[in-house]
Motif scaffolding. Structure first.
Motif, PDB file in Angstrom:
ATOM      1  N   THR A  16       0.788  -1.220   0.006  1.00 40.14           N
ATOM      2  CA  THR A  16      -0.015   0.193   0.007  1.00 40.14           C
ATOM      3  C   THR A  16       0.942   1.387   0.096  1.00 40.14           C
ATOM      4  N   SER A  52      -1.591  -7.136  -5.253  1.00 38.52           N
ATOM      5  CA  SER A  52      -1.517  -5.397  -5.055  1.00 38.52           C
ATOM      6  C   SER A  52      -2.599  -5.532  -3.857  1.00 38.52           C
ATOM      7  N   SER A  53      -1.691  -4.861  -2.821  1.00 43.53           N
ATOM      8  CA  SER A  53      -2.365  -4.120  -1.597  1.00 43.53           C
ATOM      9  C   SER A  53      -3.088  -2.977  -1.825  1.00 43.53           C
ATOM     10  N   GLY A  54      -3.631  -2.287  -1.149  1.00 36.80           N
ATOM     11  CA  GLY A  54      -4.118  -0.972  -1.408  1.00 36.80           C
ATOM     12  C   GLY A  54      -5.512  -0.969  -1.125  1.00 36.80           C
ATOM     13  N   ALA A  55      -6.455  -1.815  -1.046  1.00 32.72           N
ATOM     14  CA  ALA A  55      -7.899  -1.696  -1.196  1.00 32.72           C
ATOM     15  C   ALA A  55      -8.357  -1.075   0.192  1.00 32.72           C
ATOM     16  N   VAL A  56      -7.874  -1.443   1.150  1.00 35.26           N
ATOM     17  CA  VAL A  56      -8.195  -0.752   2.580  1.00 35.26           C
ATOM     18  C   VAL A  56      -7.850   0.579   2.570  1.00 35.26           C
ATOM     19  N   GLY A  57      -6.286   0.931   2.293  1.00 36.51           N
ATOM     20  CA  GLY A  57      -6.087   2.250   2.159  1.00 36.51           C
ATOM     21  C   GLY A  57      -6.818   3.063   1.467  1.00 36.51           C
ATOM     22  N   ASN A 137      -5.469 -10.167  -4.875  1.00 35.59           N
ATOM     23  CA  ASN A 137      -5.531  -9.318  -3.349  1.00 35.59           C
ATOM     24  C   ASN A 137      -6.375 -10.290  -2.491  1.00 35.59           C
ATOM     25  N   GLU A 138      -6.046 -10.074  -1.363  1.00 40.72           N
ATOM     26  CA  GLU A 138      -6.878 -10.967  -0.351  1.00 40.72           C
ATOM     27  C   GLU A 138      -8.354 -10.585  -0.381  1.00 40.72           C
ATOM     28  N   ASP A 140     -10.644  -9.480   1.155  1.00 36.39           N
ATOM     29  CA  ASP A 140     -10.886  -8.860   2.483  1.00 36.39           C
ATOM     30  C   ASP A 140     -12.151  -8.901   3.034  1.00 36.39           C
ATOM     31  N   ASP A 151      -1.723 -11.161   5.825  1.00 38.44           N
ATOM     32  CA  ASP A 151      -1.075 -10.117   5.096  1.00 38.44           C
ATOM     33  C   ASP A 151      -0.509 -10.445   3.680  1.00 38.44           C
ATOM     34  N   ASN A 152      -0.442  -9.371   2.847  1.00 35.00           N
ATOM     35  CA  ASN A 152      -0.402  -9.838   1.625  1.00 35.00           C
ATOM     36  C   ASN A 152       1.175 -10.139   1.180  1.00 35.00           C
ATOM     37  N   VAL A 210       0.266  -3.289   6.508  1.00 37.34           N
ATOM     38  CA  VAL A 210      -0.007  -4.623   7.631  1.00 37.34           C
ATOM     39  C   VAL A 210       1.191  -5.327   7.999  1.00 37.34           C
ATOM     40  N   GLY A 211       2.273  -5.778   6.882  1.00 37.46           N
ATOM     41  CA  GLY A 211       3.218  -6.608   7.292  1.00 37.46           C
ATOM     42  C   GLY A 211       4.599  -5.871   7.401  1.00 37.46           C
TER      43      GLY A 211
HETATM   44  N1  GLU Z   1      -5.462  -6.628   1.637  1.00 40.13           N
HETATM   45  C1  GLU Z   1      -5.040  -5.620   2.095  1.00 40.13           C
HETATM   46  C2  GLU Z   1      -5.418  -4.248   1.126  1.00 40.13           C
HETATM   47  O1  GLU Z   1      -5.644  -4.413   0.091  1.00 40.13           O
HETATM   48  C3  GLU Z   1      -3.684  -5.367   2.269  1.00 40.13           C
HETATM   49  C4  GLU Z   1      -2.951  -6.344   3.260  1.00 40.13           C
HETATM   50  C5  GLU Z   1      -1.576  -6.090   3.337  1.00 40.13           C
HETATM   51  O2  GLU Z   1      -0.913  -5.232   2.838  1.00 40.13           O
HETATM   52  O3  GLU Z   1      -0.653  -6.808   3.794  1.00 40.13           O
HETATM   53  O4  GLU Z   1      -5.562  -3.319   1.593  1.00 40.13           O
END
Ligand code: GLU
Length: 356
Positions: A16, A52-57, A137-138, A140, A151-152, A210-211
């Motif tokens: 993210t 790719s992370s970033g969904a929560v952010g 992505n996870e 979530d 964590d990703n 996260v990680g």
């Molecule tokens: N899946 C989470 C997201 O997209 C991120 C988890 C992570 O960065 O480890 O925000």
């Protein structure tokens, strides 16, 4: 040297912190640079999967939240809002290169059942054959604690294992593994992750990520066992892959294991959840550990919990130490009733057994 020019398939995990500058603010320059780097790799015939992370952010930004929420439902709501922004952003970034992206959202549960694990592999194969860039992505929104990757970093290592990747890139705002006890500089190469290496890892305290380094190292271990090299490096460097292709040392490279787990056994190796355990005698222990044999019915001294044929169980030494994970061929009921016809039968075939 990181063997990027010989790689056939790579997984790139982007944190993210790389994609955003401040909460929910996309860093488009960086995303464009990453898309350009992916093009460079694809032009060389290398398959690329992005995690790719970033969904929560991004969801936090859209919902005007200043702090990362603590409760699960709010995090899931942020992810649901942010995931569509995230995937659209990647598609826009790849448009100038005429690449189509595909969204793959996974939970831990998806890799536990063999048929789902294989379905994920088959989908990757088909997408890559069509020149598509899979973006993982996870999931979530539906991930409760017991089915979460967490964590990703972990997710990216499991994706690298499932997809048979040669290299995994874990890109964040950290330039690599830093030797905090010594030089204070990035360690260029690690062959085995020892407790000393782990002692160098430090937690991350960013608002959106996260990680930390600890989760990156445990992800690196998973990938190494799957025969995949890992580079932990900076996602802020717009020329990272060009530099690696020219043989420049960048970030920290973790070598793949000398004895990687064969691909047909990897789904057993990555299981975090077993259905029971089987204790074996000293003869069976020697047969499995020293001679690479299957586990025969005759070597079993005890079984715990109610498992069924096809389940993954732990195989334990006479002193209780866990030796291996394996897929059983019989229900516990049948083994426990001491069926005489099983006497010489294989209960866990060596093709379905992974030493731990
Ligand atoms: N899946 C989470 C997201 O997209 C991120 C988890 C992570 O960065 O480890 O925000």
């Amino acid at each position: 040297m990181v063997p990027l020019s010989q790689a056939k398939r790579v997984v790139i995990k982007v944190g993210t912190g790389v994609l955003t500058s401040g909460i929910g603010q996309l860093d488009t320059t960086r995303i464009e640079a990453l898309c350009q780097q992916v093009k460079t790799l694809k032009d060389r015939g290398i398959d690329v999967i992005l995690v790719s992370s970033g969904a929560v952010g991004l969801g936090m930004g859209k919902l005007s939240l200043k702090k990362r929420p603590k409760d699960l439902a709010s995090l899931q709501a942020c992810a649901a809002v942010g995931q569509s922004i995230l995937i659209n952003t990647w598609q826009k970034g790849f448009d100038p290169h005429n690449f189509t992206v595909a969204q793959i959202l996974l939970t831990r549960e998806d890799l536990r059942a063999r048929h789902r694990h294989n379905a994920v592999f088959n989908t990757f194969e088909r997408l890559l054959a069509k020149g598509v860039v899979p973006i993982v992505n996870e999931n979530d929104t539906v991930s409760a604690a017991e089915i979460k990757f967490g964590d990703n970093d972990t997710l990216s290592a499991l994706v690298a294992s499932v997809a048979n990747a040669d290299l995994l890139f874990i890109l964040s705002n950290i330039p690599g593994l830093i030797d905090m006890q010594g030089t204070g500089e990035v360690i260029p190469r690690v062959s085995v992750i020892t407790p000393q290496i782990e002692a160098m890892a430090q937690g991350t305290k960013h608002t959106t990520s996260v990680g930390g380094m600890i989760s990156k190292l445990s992800a690196a271990k998973i990938a190494q066992r799957a025969g995949c090299g890992v580079l932990i490096g900076s996602g802020q460097d717009p020329e990272l892959f060009d530099k690696l292709l020219q043989g420049e040392p960048v970030g920290t490279y973790f070598e793949p294991s000398d004895l990687p787990i064969k691909s047909h056994k990897r789904w057993i190796a990555i299981q975090d959840h077993t259905h029971g355990s089987i204790t074996i005698d000293a003869g069976a222990q020697a047969a499995i550990l020293e001679h690479g044999k299957s586990l025969l019915f005759a070597g079993i001294t005890n079984c715990c919990e109610d498992f069924h044929a096809g389940d993954i169980v732990q195989i334990c030494a006479p002193d209780g130490k866990i030796l291996a994970n394996g897929m059983v061929s019989y229900d516990k009921e049948r083994i426990a009733t001491n069926a005489p016809e099983l006497e010489n039968n294989v209960v866990v075939h060596r093709d379905h057994l992974v030493l731990l």
